[in-house]
Write a protein that holds these residues in place. Structure first.
Motif, PDB file in Angstrom:
ATOM      1  N   GLY A 273      21.894  18.009  20.373  1.00 56.23           N
ATOM      2  CA  GLY A 273      22.242  18.269  19.193  1.00 56.23           C
ATOM      3  C   GLY A 273      22.412  18.561  17.768  1.00 56.23           C
ATOM      4  N   VAL A 274      22.430  17.685  17.734  1.00 60.40           N
ATOM      5  CA  VAL A 274      22.725  17.245  16.202  1.00 60.40           C
ATOM      6  C   VAL A 274      21.913  17.152  15.401  1.00 60.40           C
ATOM      7  CG1 VAL A 274      24.101  15.457  14.541  1.00 60.40           C
ATOM      8  CG2 VAL A 274      25.305  16.126  16.710  1.00 60.40           C
ATOM      9  N   GLU A 275      21.454  17.928  14.050  1.00 61.16           N
ATOM     10  CA  GLU A 275      20.598  17.727  13.513  1.00 61.16           C
ATOM     11  C   GLU A 275      20.505  17.757  12.054  1.00 61.16           C
ATOM     12  OE1 GLU A 275      18.662  21.932  13.680  1.00 61.16           O
ATOM     13  OE2 GLU A 275      18.284  21.950  15.577  1.00 61.16           O
ATOM     14  N   TRP A 276      19.512  17.250  11.526  1.00 62.08           N
ATOM     15  CA  TRP A 276      20.027  16.983   9.501  1.00 62.08           C
ATOM     16  C   TRP A 276      18.624  16.920   9.528  1.00 62.08           C
ATOM     17  CZ3 TRP A 276      20.134  13.820  14.368  1.00 62.08           C
ATOM     18  CH2 TRP A 276      18.550  12.445  14.718  1.00 62.08           C
ATOM     19  N   THR A 277      18.548  17.455   7.732  1.00 62.29           N
ATOM     20  CA  THR A 277      17.681  16.902   6.696  1.00 62.29           C
ATOM     21  C   THR A 277      16.971  15.830   5.905  1.00 62.29           C
ATOM     22  OG1 THR A 277      18.722  16.991   5.169  1.00 62.29           O
ATOM     23  CG2 THR A 277      18.748  19.770   5.939  1.00 62.29           C
ATOM     24  N   LYS A 278      15.160  16.304   6.108  1.00 63.60           N
ATOM     25  CA  LYS A 278      14.888  14.887   5.927  1.00 63.60           C
ATOM     26  C   LYS A 278      14.571  14.825   4.202  1.00 63.60           C
ATOM     27  CE  LYS A 278      13.428  14.200  10.634  1.00 63.60           C
ATOM     28  NZ  LYS A 278      14.618  15.485  10.595  1.00 63.60           N
ATOM     29  N   PRO A 279      15.317  14.396   3.491  1.00 58.17           N
ATOM     30  CA  PRO A 279      14.353  15.092   1.845  1.00 58.17           C
ATOM     31  C   PRO A 279      13.677  14.187   1.664  1.00 58.17           C
ATOM     32  CG  PRO A 279      16.687  12.927   2.504  1.00 58.17           C
ATOM     33  CD  PRO A 279      16.519  13.906   3.997  1.00 58.17           C
ATOM     34  N   GLU A 280      12.771  14.203   0.586  1.00 62.05           N
ATOM     35  CA  GLU A 280      12.179  13.580   0.323  1.00 62.05           C
ATOM     36  C   GLU A 280      12.945  13.018  -1.588  1.00 62.05           C
ATOM     37  OE1 GLU A 280       9.336  16.631  -0.545  1.00 62.05           O
ATOM     38  OE2 GLU A 280       8.361  16.251   1.031  1.00 62.05           O
ATOM     39  N   GLY A 281      13.732  12.744  -1.290  1.00 62.52           N
ATOM     40  CA  GLY A 281      14.574  12.615  -2.760  1.00 62.52           C
ATOM     41  C   GLY A 281      15.714  12.708  -2.727  1.00 62.52           C
ATOM     42  N   GLY A 282      16.347  12.295  -4.164  1.00 59.67           N
ATOM     43  CA  GLY A 282      17.610  12.232  -4.287  1.00 59.67           C
ATOM     44  C   GLY A 282      18.889  11.590  -3.636  1.00 59.67           C
ATOM     45  N   MET A 283      19.958  12.710  -3.208  1.00 62.59           N
ATOM     46  CA  MET A 283      21.109  11.000  -2.278  1.00 62.59           C
ATOM     47  C   MET A 283      21.415  11.275  -1.340  1.00 62.59           C
ATOM     48  SD  MET A 283      23.105   9.725  -6.085  1.00 62.59           S
ATOM     49  CE  MET A 283      22.501   8.889  -7.534  1.00 62.59           C
ATOM     50  N   PHE A 284      21.321  12.732  -0.867  1.00 60.53           N
ATOM     51  CA  PHE A 284      21.728  13.503   0.143  1.00 60.53           C
ATOM     52  C   PHE A 284      21.033  13.471   1.430  1.00 60.53           C
ATOM     53  CE2 PHE A 284      23.266  14.436  -3.788  1.00 60.53           C
ATOM     54  CZ  PHE A 284      24.839  13.477  -3.780  1.00 60.53           C
ATOM     55  N   VAL A 285      21.555  13.782   2.716  1.00 60.73           N
ATOM     56  CA  VAL A 285      21.041  13.833   3.916  1.00 60.73           C
ATOM     57  C   VAL A 285      22.375  15.307   4.153  1.00 60.73           C
ATOM     58  CG1 VAL A 285      20.885  13.506   6.578  1.00 60.73           C
ATOM     59  CG2 VAL A 285      20.088  12.275   4.531  1.00 60.73           C
ATOM     60  N   TRP A 286      22.117  16.424   4.703  1.00 65.93           N
ATOM     61  CA  TRP A 286      22.449  17.085   5.487  1.00 65.93           C
ATOM     62  C   TRP A 286      23.120  17.647   7.029  1.00 65.93           C
ATOM     63  CZ3 TRP A 286      26.094  19.778   3.279  1.00 65.93           C
ATOM     64  CH2 TRP A 286      27.484  21.422   4.219  1.00 65.93           C
ATOM     65  N   VAL A 287      24.032  16.909   7.870  1.00 63.62           N
ATOM     66  CA  VAL A 287      24.068  17.161   8.976  1.00 63.62           C
ATOM     67  C   VAL A 287      24.414  18.099   9.513  1.00 63.62           C
ATOM     68  CG1 VAL A 287      24.828  15.781  10.965  1.00 63.62           C
ATOM     69  CG2 VAL A 287      23.893  14.689   8.973  1.00 63.62           C
ATOM     70  N   THR A 288      24.064  19.010  10.613  1.00 62.94           N
ATOM     71  CA  THR A 288      24.541  20.060  11.047  1.00 62.94           C
ATOM     72  C   THR A 288      25.189  19.921  12.917  1.00 62.94           C
ATOM     73  OG1 THR A 288      23.295  21.701   9.778  1.00 62.94           O
ATOM     74  CG2 THR A 288      24.541  22.193  12.062  1.00 62.94           C
ATOM     75  N   LEU A 289      26.695  20.594  12.532  1.00 61.37           N
ATOM     76  CA  LEU A 289      26.914  19.401  14.117  1.00 61.37           C
ATOM     77  C   LEU A 289      26.774  20.730  15.311  1.00 61.37           C
ATOM     78  CD1 LEU A 289      29.968  18.511  12.345  1.00 61.37           C
ATOM     79  CD2 LEU A 289      28.128  16.684  13.433  1.00 61.37           C
ATOM     80  N   PRO A 290      27.292  20.264  16.225  1.00 64.55           N
ATOM     81  CA  PRO A 290      26.952  21.784  17.317  1.00 64.55           C
ATOM     82  C   PRO A 290      27.960  22.501  17.167  1.00 64.55           C
ATOM     83  CG  PRO A 290      26.482  19.508  18.308  1.00 64.55           C
ATOM     84  CD  PRO A 290      26.833  19.555  17.155  1.00 64.55           C
TER      85      PRO A 290
END
Length: 407
Positions: free
Chosen positions: A324-341
């Motif tokens: 139920g938790v999702e996240w982005t898979k960045p090709e660069g930069g410094m961040f991962v964005w997490v989406t909670l249920p």
């Protein structure tokens, strides 16, 4: 004295940055922080910077380095930027380059130049909270910029008029977006330019992370695409490319720049003359020397370290996060964005994460102009060791799992 009576109305729009407040947590040794999107101090080119200061002060330019200077910026540094811009498809001249005290100052100046009270800025949803902070002082409203949407251009105009103003510009972090880490496709960038042309508004391209690509195919900057639409003439474009040395060399020197058509640059120069006259002369000279000597090497070193940490974080999320938790898979930069249920609140989770798991992150609501995005959060991997990532993500995953079980 009742200060609220004399503050300008714009002062009510000024709020403390949640990231600036969270950075204080870095001083607590027991907190594993994924909060601050800041470079790793261990990677700064300190020897090159120290040497450059010595050379500047001891050389023929020593007096000039400590003197007032031109508002446009140190000419040799602008010439260096011109060469770098050409490498990424942005042919320009020094007259198209304007040096600022970090790219954050560019955003403030653009807000000052374009936004009157109740005007509308189109921003991605979520968007960089520093941009919202810069624009807020000029009392705008915000509308959602959702790339490739089927929303008719006229609806942006209607919404802006209803708010009492006009649509003034579109703002986007096209490369490794802060906070999501995502990159706009070429099609999305072309769509944005089409929309801007229809609305007859400028595009603010925040390119703070442009150099930090770890994998995937390179996409032309929005300004490069804009220049191509106008026969190679940057002075016919509507895009402002905002660059920075903060993520590649050193943020403490506060040197950023904007590349734009000459007409806009001349207006920005006038704003700077009224604000702080010019950016630090000696810092511009030092950045110029360091960039000329070690920029390419420095960028490659950073990319090796940060790409490894990104991989470690993505692996840890895969291992530790519940269904139920999702996240982005960045090709660069410094961040991962997490989406909670749905139903989970990032701010409430942060309070428990600090108290119980000793882990910090940035709740996603701070990146939404309307305060939405409660079930999202931003993780930064730039300053995290393998052990911190493994331990911190494991703790956070366990806490989220327990919160879901209790719901």
């Amino acid at each position: 004295m009742d200060w609220e009576k004399v503050f300008a109305s714009r002062a009510m729009r000024m709020k403390a940055s949640e990231i600036r407040e969270l950075l204080k947590l870095l001083e607590q040794p027991d907190i594993i922080s994924f909060a601050g999107g800041i470079p790793d101090v261990a990677l700064f080119p300190k020897e090159a910077v120290s040497k450059a200061y010595g050379e500047v002060l001891a050389g023929d330019q020593g007096d000039a380095a400590l003197q007032y200077s031109v508002s446009e910026g140190y000419k040799p540094l602008r010439d260096w930027i011109v060469k770098e811009m050409a490498k990424i498809g942005i042919p320009c001249n020094a007259t198209n380059v304007f040096i600022t005290s970090g790219s954050q100052q560019v955003l403030d100046y653009l807000g000052k130049l374009f936004l009157s009270p109740n005007d509308t800025a189109l921003v991605t949803w979520p968007t960089y909270m520093g941009a919202l902070g810069a624009f807020n002082a000029y009392e705008p409203t915000y509308d959602k910029l959702l790339p490739m949407s089927n929303r008719p251009a006229s609806s942006y105009v209607d919404a802006a008029e209803k708010a009492g103003g006009r649509v003034k510009f579109a703002y986007a972090v096209a490369e490794f977006h802060n906070p999501t880490g995502e990159t706009m496709t070429k099609g999305e960038r072309e769509w944005l330019l089409d929309l801007a042309e229809t609305l007859d508004i400028p595009v603010v391209e925040d390119a703070a992370y442009q150099a930090l690509r770890y994998d995937g195919e390179t996409v032309p900057p929005i300004l490069a695409l804009d220049i191509a639409r106008h026969g190679g003439d940057i002075n016919k474009t509507r895009t402002f490319y905002c660059g920075s040395f903060s993520k590649t060399l050193a943020p403490g020197l506060r040197v950023g720049w904007v590349v734009a058509n000459e007409e806009v640059v001349r207006k920005l120069v006038l704003i700077k003359q009224a604000a702080d006259l010019h950016s630090s002369t000696i810092n511009q000279m030092v950045i110029g020397k360091v960039a000329d000597g070690v920029f390419a090497e420095q960028v490659e070193k950073i990319k090796r370290v940060y790409s490894h940490r990104r991989n470690q974080m993505l692996a840890a999320l895969q291992k530790s996060m519940p269904a139920g938790v999702e996240w982005t898979k960045p090709e660069g930069g410094m961040f991962v964005w997490v989406t909670l249920p749905k139903g989970m609140d990032g701010a409430a989770l942060l309070a428990k994460a600090i108290a119980e798991a000793k882990v910090a992150f940035v709740p996603g609501r701070a990146f939404h102009a309307d305060g939405s995005g409660q079930n999202t959060l931003r993780l930064s991997f730039s300053c995290a060791s393998d052990e911190m990532i493994e331990t911190g993500i494991s703790r956070l995953g366990s806490l989220i799992r327990s919160e879901l079980a209790a719901a």
